[in-house]
Design a protein around this motif. Structure first.
Motif, short mmCIF file in Angstrom:
data_model
loop_
_atom_site.label_atom_id
_atom_site.label_comp_id
_atom_site.label_asym_id
_atom_site.label_seq_id
_atom_site.Cartn_x
_atom_site.Cartn_y
_atom_site.Cartn_z
N LEU A 241 0.84 -1.20 0.00
CA LEU A 241 0.00 0.00 0.00
C LEU A 241 0.87 1.25 0.00
O LEU A 241 0.59 2.23 -0.69
CB LEU A 241 -0.92 0.00 1.22
CG LEU A 241 -1.87 1.19 1.35
CD1 LEU A 241 -2.87 1.21 0.19
CD2 LEU A 241 -2.61 1.13 2.69
N HIS A 242 1.95 1.19 0.77
CA HIS A 242 2.87 2.33 0.82
C HIS A 242 3.54 2.55 -0.53
O HIS A 242 3.78 3.70 -0.94
CB HIS A 242 3.93 2.07 1.89
CG HIS A 242 4.92 3.20 2.03
ND1 HIS A 242 4.58 4.42 2.59
CD2 HIS A 242 6.23 3.29 1.68
CE1 HIS A 242 5.64 5.22 2.58
NE2 HIS A 242 6.65 4.55 2.03
N LEU A 244 2.20 1.80 -3.52
CA LEU A 244 1.21 2.25 -4.48
C LEU A 244 0.62 3.61 -4.13
O LEU A 244 0.38 4.44 -5.00
CB LEU A 244 0.09 1.21 -4.59
CG LEU A 244 0.51 -0.16 -5.10
CD1 LEU A 244 -0.65 -1.15 -5.00
CD2 LEU A 244 1.00 -0.06 -6.54
N ARG A 245 0.39 3.81 -2.82
CA ARG A 245 -0.23 5.05 -2.36
C ARG A 245 0.48 5.50 -1.09
O ARG A 245 0.01 5.24 0.02
CB ARG A 245 -1.72 4.83 -2.08
CG ARG A 245 -2.55 4.42 -3.29
CD ARG A 245 -3.93 3.94 -2.86
NE ARG A 245 -4.59 4.92 -2.00
CZ ARG A 245 -5.55 4.61 -1.12
NH1 ARG A 245 -5.91 3.36 -0.95
NH2 ARG A 245 -6.11 5.56 -0.39
N GLU A 247 0.64 8.14 0.58
CA GLU A 247 -0.14 8.95 1.52
C GLU A 247 -1.12 8.11 2.32
O GLU A 247 -1.54 8.47 3.43
CB GLU A 247 -0.90 10.05 0.78
CG GLU A 247 -2.11 9.58 -0.04
CD GLU A 247 -1.72 8.87 -1.33
OE1 GLU A 247 -2.61 8.31 -1.99
OE2 GLU A 247 -0.51 8.88 -1.67
N ALA A 248 -1.49 6.90 1.82
CA ALA A 248 -2.50 6.09 2.49
C ALA A 248 -1.97 5.43 3.76
O ALA A 248 -2.75 5.07 4.63
CB ALA A 248 -3.03 5.01 1.53
N SER A 249 -0.67 5.26 3.86
CA SER A 249 -0.11 4.58 5.02
C SER A 249 0.29 5.52 6.15
O SER A 249 0.80 5.10 7.17
CB SER A 249 1.12 3.75 4.61
OG SER A 249 2.12 4.59 4.10
N SER A 253 -4.68 8.91 7.79
CA SER A 253 -5.19 8.85 6.43
C SER A 253 -6.33 7.87 6.34
O SER A 253 -6.43 6.92 7.10
CB SER A 253 -4.07 8.45 5.46
OG SER A 253 -3.61 7.15 5.75
N GLN A 255 -8.12 4.89 4.41
CA GLN A 255 -7.75 3.86 3.44
C GLN A 255 -8.99 3.29 2.79
O GLN A 255 -10.04 3.22 3.40
CB GLN A 255 -6.95 2.76 4.15
CG GLN A 255 -5.67 3.31 4.77
CD GLN A 255 -4.85 2.23 5.43
OE1 GLN A 255 -5.05 1.05 5.19
NE2 GLN A 255 -3.91 2.61 6.28
#
Length: 255
Positions: A241-242, A244-245, A247-249, A253, A255
């Motif tokens: 996830l980190h 690919l995105r 900011e999501a981790s 944030s 998810q």
């Protein structure tokens, strides 16, 4: 005519730093009944044979986790282990494996406490609520997600059984990781991102070699091995996830 009292030989690994450079075995003859636990045998030795014997205990009901020790080479709660199951003896008792011995059966638990503190084993609310807003409600299904892992009594038997902890004292270990999972799996908790650093660390879940003996010796059926395996999946998800995105981790944030 009175019956001859039954006795069993109890061998205790002694370490008294003021008189011994290395631990030594000492044997005692202990009278026993069928309902006598290993802890009671130790108490008999201390009360009637050698008052210098040192060991930890508190509740005598497999709740406090204080009386963990090696009994015939296996991590056990001494209050829950009965002499009748260890006959004809001898019964060999020593301090928990993989921990520094302070005296006799007493080990240094500070490294374990530090690991517990690191995983933050308390609820970190997702959102602050005023008292007037009422309690944080959960469904039975939500409770079921973490209930098994809340049974840990910090007895450290799983650490004494863990070969990886024996090789690397920095490994976070099964007990602390199981408690980490207990709070991450709680629907009321919002501290998962804060604990992810522990999971992903070199001494986190990926140090586990999946032996599974930790779950076998757990007196409360917590199954720390399963908690670690689940969090290997969570750690892998967080990693990808980190990638690919990014900011999501980050903490806070969505998810």
């Amino acid at each position: 005519m009175t019956d001859t009292p039954r006795t069993v030989t109890v061998e205790v690994l002694r370490y008294r730093p003021e008189q011994e450079e290395e631990p030594v075995w000492q044997a005692f003859e202990v009278p026993y009944a069928d309902d006598m636990s290993v802890l009671q045998a130790l108490q008999f030795i201390k009360d009637d044979l050698d008052g210098s014997l040192s060991f930890r205990w508190s509740c005598r009901m497999a709740i406090c986790g204080s009386c963990g020790m090696m009994v015939n080479g296996r991590p056990e709660l001494s209050c829950k282990t009965f002499l009748r199951d260890l006959l004809p003896g001898p019964v060999r008792i020593e301090a928990l494996n993989h921990f520094a011995i302070e005296r006799d059966l007493v080990v240094n638990i500070e490294p374990f406490i530090e690991k517990l503190e690191r995983v933050k084993p308390w609820l970190i609310p997702k959102e602050e609520r005023r008292l007037a807003e009422g309690e944080y409600l959960q469904s039975p299904a939500q409770v079921e997600q973490y209930e098994q892992y809340s049974g840990c009594i910090n007895c450290m038997l799983c650490y004494a059984a863990c070969p990886q902890f024996g090789l690397d004292q920095d490994f976070t270990g099964p007990g602390a990781l199981a408690l980490l999972h207990r709070y991450n799996a709680d629907s009321r908790d919002g501290g998962g991102a804060e604990r992810m650093e522990v999971l992903n660390a070199e001494q986190g879940v990926w140090s586990c070699t999946a032996v599974g003996y930790c779950s076998e010796v757990c007196p409360k059926d917590v199954d720390p091995a399963n908690a670690v395996n689940q969090n290997k999946v969570n750690s892998a998800k967080d990693y990808f996830l980190h990638l690919l995105r990014p900011e999501a981790s980050k903490p806070g944030s969505k998810q």
